[in-house]
Design a protein around this motif. Structure first.
Motif, mmCIF file in Angstrom:
data_model
loop_
_atom_site.group_PDB
_atom_site.id
_atom_site.type_symbol
_atom_site.label_atom_id
_atom_site.label_comp_id
_atom_site.label_asym_id
_atom_site.label_seq_id
_atom_site.Cartn_x
_atom_site.Cartn_y
_atom_site.Cartn_z
ATOM 1 N N UNK A 1 0.859 -1.178 0.000
ATOM 2 C CA UNK A 1 0.000 0.000 0.000
ATOM 3 C C UNK A 1 0.902 1.237 0.000
ATOM 4 N N UNK A 2 0.569 2.198 -0.842
ATOM 5 C CA UNK A 2 1.348 3.428 -0.962
ATOM 6 C C UNK A 2 0.453 4.588 -0.544
ATOM 7 N N UNK A 3 0.953 5.376 0.423
ATOM 8 C CA UNK A 3 0.206 6.534 0.909
ATOM 9 C C UNK A 3 1.069 7.793 0.814
ATOM 10 N N UNK A 4 0.393 8.927 0.672
ATOM 11 C CA UNK A 4 1.106 10.200 0.634
ATOM 12 C C UNK A 4 1.198 10.793 2.037
ATOM 13 N N UNK A 5 1.732 11.999 2.152
ATOM 14 C CA UNK A 5 1.952 12.616 3.462
ATOM 15 C C UNK A 5 0.648 12.994 4.169
ATOM 16 N N UNK A 6 -0.458 13.020 3.435
ATOM 17 C CA UNK A 6 -1.764 13.266 4.042
ATOM 18 C C UNK A 6 -2.439 11.974 4.488
ATOM 19 N N UNK A 7 -1.788 10.847 4.246
ATOM 20 C CA UNK A 7 -2.366 9.559 4.604
ATOM 21 C C UNK A 7 -3.304 9.002 3.547
ATOM 22 N N UNK A 8 -3.420 9.695 2.431
ATOM 23 C CA UNK A 8 -4.304 9.223 1.363
ATOM 24 C C UNK A 8 -3.667 8.033 0.645
ATOM 25 N N UNK A 9 -4.461 7.045 0.347
ATOM 26 C CA UNK A 9 -3.973 5.872 -0.381
ATOM 27 C C UNK A 9 -3.820 6.239 -1.848
ATOM 28 N N UNK A 10 -2.591 6.142 -2.335
ATOM 29 C CA UNK A 10 -2.289 6.471 -3.717
ATOM 30 C C UNK A 10 -2.395 5.238 -4.615
ATOM 31 N N UNK A 11 -2.074 4.070 -4.065
ATOM 32 C CA UNK A 11 -2.128 2.821 -4.828
ATOM 33 C C UNK A 11 -1.989 1.656 -3.863
ATOM 34 N N UNK A 12 -2.441 0.503 -4.300
ATOM 35 C CA UNK A 12 -2.237 -0.723 -3.528
ATOM 36 C C UNK A 12 -2.268 -1.903 -4.494
ATOM 37 N N UNK A 13 -1.673 -3.007 -4.067
ATOM 38 C CA UNK A 13 -1.694 -4.201 -4.901
ATOM 39 C C UNK A 13 -1.367 -5.428 -4.059
ATOM 40 N N UNK A 14 -1.646 -6.581 -4.614
ATOM 41 C CA UNK A 14 -1.245 -7.853 -4.018
ATOM 42 C C UNK A 14 -0.542 -8.669 -5.094
ATOM 43 N N UNK A 15 0.417 -9.470 -4.669
ATOM 44 C CA UNK A 15 1.156 -10.338 -5.584
ATOM 45 C C UNK A 15 1.119 -11.767 -5.045
ATOM 46 N N UNK A 16 0.600 -12.716 -5.806
ATOM 47 C CA UNK A 16 0.802 -14.121 -5.425
ATOM 48 C C UNK A 16 2.181 -14.555 -5.929
ATOM 49 N N UNK A 17 2.890 -15.327 -5.137
ATOM 50 C CA UNK A 17 4.231 -15.779 -5.510
ATOM 51 C C UNK A 17 4.314 -17.295 -5.369
ATOM 52 N N UNK A 18 5.052 -17.928 -6.263
ATOM 53 C CA UNK A 18 5.237 -19.380 -6.189
ATOM 54 C C UNK A 18 6.731 -19.709 -6.205
#
Length: 114
Positions: free
Chosen positions: A49-66
């Motif tokens: 999860x990526x947030x800015x200095x205001x705490x706003x979520x700028x982006x998020x993701x999940x990765x499955x790994x094998x």
């Protein structure tokens, strides 16, 4: 993952993360990552999860790994995925923070580690 020259400045967190989230400095974003490991299947999952200095979520993701070797590898992979995700989105000043303090500490060291 392929090696890339990352055109951004990463600032690994210098202290273990606390229980509560703290915002990055202005003009920075903070990429928080975490991973889970399923040893009997050699699989893992990464959340970012990526947030800015205001705490706003700028982006998020999940990765499955094998084909995952062990828990340390999972955390290193999660850290790398957080950096690459930030880079792909065009962020230029990123603080990377995760619960794998040994991984982010090693990022600050200029020597080569196996």
């Amino acid at each position: 993952m392929e090696a890339r020259n990352l055109p951004i400045i990463f600032y690994p967190s210098s202290t273990p993360p606390s229980r509560s989230w703290s915002p990055p400095l202005e003009n920075f974003v903070k990429a928080n990552f975490d991973a889970s490991f399923i040893p009997h299947d050699n699989r893992s999952g990464t959340g970012i999860i990526i947030r800015n200095s205001n705490g706003e979520i700028m982006a998020s993701c999940v990765h499955p790994n094998s084909d995952i070797l062990n828990a340390t590898f999972v955390e290193a992979l999660a850290c790398e995925q957080a950096m690459l995700f930030s880079c792909d989105l065009g962020f230029q000043r990123v603080i990377v923070e995760g619960d794998a303090f040994n991984i982010t500490s090693k990022m600050k060291n200029a020597t080569v580690d196996r």
